[in-house]
Design a protein around this motif. Structure first.
Motif, PDB file in Angstrom:
ATOM      1  N   GLN A 189       0.911  -1.194   0.077  1.00 34.20           N
ATOM      2  CA  GLN A 189       0.081   0.095  -0.056  1.00 34.20           C
ATOM      3  C   GLN A 189       0.862   1.346   0.051  1.00 34.20           C
ATOM      4  OE1 GLN A 189      -3.303  -0.084  -0.276  1.00 34.20           O
ATOM      5  NE2 GLN A 189      -3.276  -2.236  -0.665  1.00 34.20           N
ATOM      6  N   LEU A 190       2.176   0.964  -0.120  1.00 34.49           N
ATOM      7  CA  LEU A 190       3.117   2.296  -0.128  1.00 34.49           C
ATOM      8  C   LEU A 190       3.060   2.932  -1.410  1.00 34.49           C
ATOM      9  CD1 LEU A 190       6.074   1.180   2.108  1.00 34.49           C
ATOM     10  CD2 LEU A 190       4.498   2.798   2.642  1.00 34.49           C
ATOM     11  N   ASN A 191       3.098   4.193  -1.312  1.00 36.44           N
ATOM     12  CA  ASN A 191       3.204   5.008  -2.800  1.00 36.44           C
ATOM     13  C   ASN A 191       3.541   6.476  -2.452  1.00 36.44           C
ATOM     14  OD1 ASN A 191       0.675   6.510  -2.668  1.00 36.44           O
ATOM     15  ND2 ASN A 191      -0.329   4.583  -2.759  1.00 36.44           N
ATOM     16  N   SER A 192       4.011   7.017  -3.391  1.00 31.63           N
ATOM     17  CA  SER A 192       4.653   8.405  -3.044  1.00 31.63           C
ATOM     18  C   SER A 192       3.243   9.359  -2.537  1.00 31.63           C
ATOM     19  CB  SER A 192       5.200   9.085  -4.286  1.00 31.63           C
ATOM     20  OG  SER A 192       4.285   8.973  -5.354  1.00 31.63           O
ATOM     21  N   SER A 193       2.052   9.248  -3.055  1.00 32.70           N
ATOM     22  CA  SER A 193       0.998   9.948  -2.871  1.00 32.70           C
ATOM     23  C   SER A 193       0.568   9.736  -1.320  1.00 32.70           C
ATOM     24  CB  SER A 193      -0.267   9.647  -3.702  1.00 32.70           C
ATOM     25  OG  SER A 193      -1.431  10.374  -3.293  1.00 32.70           O
ATOM     26  N   VAL A 194       0.472   8.635  -0.966  1.00 36.83           N
ATOM     27  CA  VAL A 194       0.014   8.171   0.398  1.00 36.83           C
ATOM     28  C   VAL A 194       0.882   8.839   1.502  1.00 36.83           C
ATOM     29  CG1 VAL A 194       1.017   5.861   0.779  1.00 36.83           C
ATOM     30  CG2 VAL A 194      -1.131   6.608   2.070  1.00 36.83           C
ATOM     31  N   ILE A 195       2.485   8.557   1.200  1.00 37.57           N
ATOM     32  CA  ILE A 195       3.383   9.083   2.132  1.00 37.57           C
ATOM     33  C   ILE A 195       3.567  10.550   2.071  1.00 37.57           C
ATOM     34  CG2 ILE A 195       5.903   9.323   2.475  1.00 37.57           C
ATOM     35  CD1 ILE A 195       6.150   6.313   1.153  1.00 37.57           C
TER      36      ILE A 195
END
Length: 246
Positions: A189-195
């Motif tokens: 579920q890690l991606n640049s947007s969520v981080i």
């Protein structure tokens, strides 16, 4: 600040998970912290073991909750390990704190109270943290979000991490609802947007179940604040390589 490397159940890729052997191995591999699981024995002692059933990782069987600490001590805890460690046993949270209170090691405590009732687990964990003066070096996580709220009621300054699996559309909103300080996000579920959005909402982001060098590198390049991995030595090596080339 460099991302922190947390050893998941200790250096559990090479040593029996959630044992002192795995925790000391993590320190030798220069992990910044360890992650461990806590639940209650029949006599309400805080024991460090992941599964509610003893069968997978120990020579015992049945529910942890139905055994006293003295009974749990009799079981070896290396059943699921690639190598044998005859002295490996289920430790108590107190024993872990005694071993590492005098170091700089950080500790993530996952409360195992989502599927099996653990009455007053939050109070007992906070009591131990206060006894060893470890509030600033501990994070309490759980899949039981209501339990995280209870932790904040007991100690508003205690750091908590919202631990989850699967997709959550806006995890920062869920974190706010349960007063969590961190998001512990599964690797898929890690991606640049969520981080980026989590950071904008003031949340620290840790990625968990990151074990291959590729997954670790991808998470670090995305900008996570920490990695929870079974292989802390591998993660440290990846981090050093990225630091050298950036």
């Amino acid at each position: 600040m460099l991302p922190l490397i947390y050893a998941h159940r200790g250096a559990s890729g090479l040593f029996p998970e959630n044992t002192m052997e795995a925790f000391h191995a993590a320190v030798r591999r220069r992990a910044d912290g360890i992650e461990l699981d806590v639940q209650l024995s029949q006599d309400n002692k805080l024991v460090v073991i992941h599964d509610h059933q003893l069968d997978r990782t120990t020579t015992g069987s049945g529910l942890v909750r139905r055994h006293t600490l003295q009974e749990l001590r009799q079981f070896r805890a290396d059943k699921n390990s690639h190598s044998r460690y005859p002295k490996a046993r289920i430790p108590t949270l107190r024993e872990v704190f005694q071993a590492f209170a005098g170091t700089s090691l950080r500790i993530i405590i996952e409360m195992k109270n989502f599927l099996v009732s653990q009455p007053h687990l939050e109070e007992l964990v906070i009591e131990q943290i206060r006894r060893f003066q470890l509030t600033e070096r501990t994070i309490i996580s759980s899949f039981n979000f209501d339990s995280l709220l209870r932790i904040k009621e007991l100690d508003p300054v205690q750091t908590t991490g919202l631990l989850y699996v699967g997709p959550i559309a806006k995890p920062w909103e869920v974190a706010a609802r349960y007063q969590a300080d961190q998001l512990h996000i599964p690797h898929d579920q890690l991606n640049s947007s969520v981080i980026k959005q989590s950071h904008q909402h003031g949340l620290t982001v840790l990625g968990w179940d990151l074990n291959s060098s590729r997954h670790i590198q991808e998470a670090l390049e995305l900008g996570v604040d920490g990695v929870i991995t079974n292989y802390p030595g591998r993660a440290k090596k990846v981090l050093r390589a990225l630091k050298r080339y950036n």
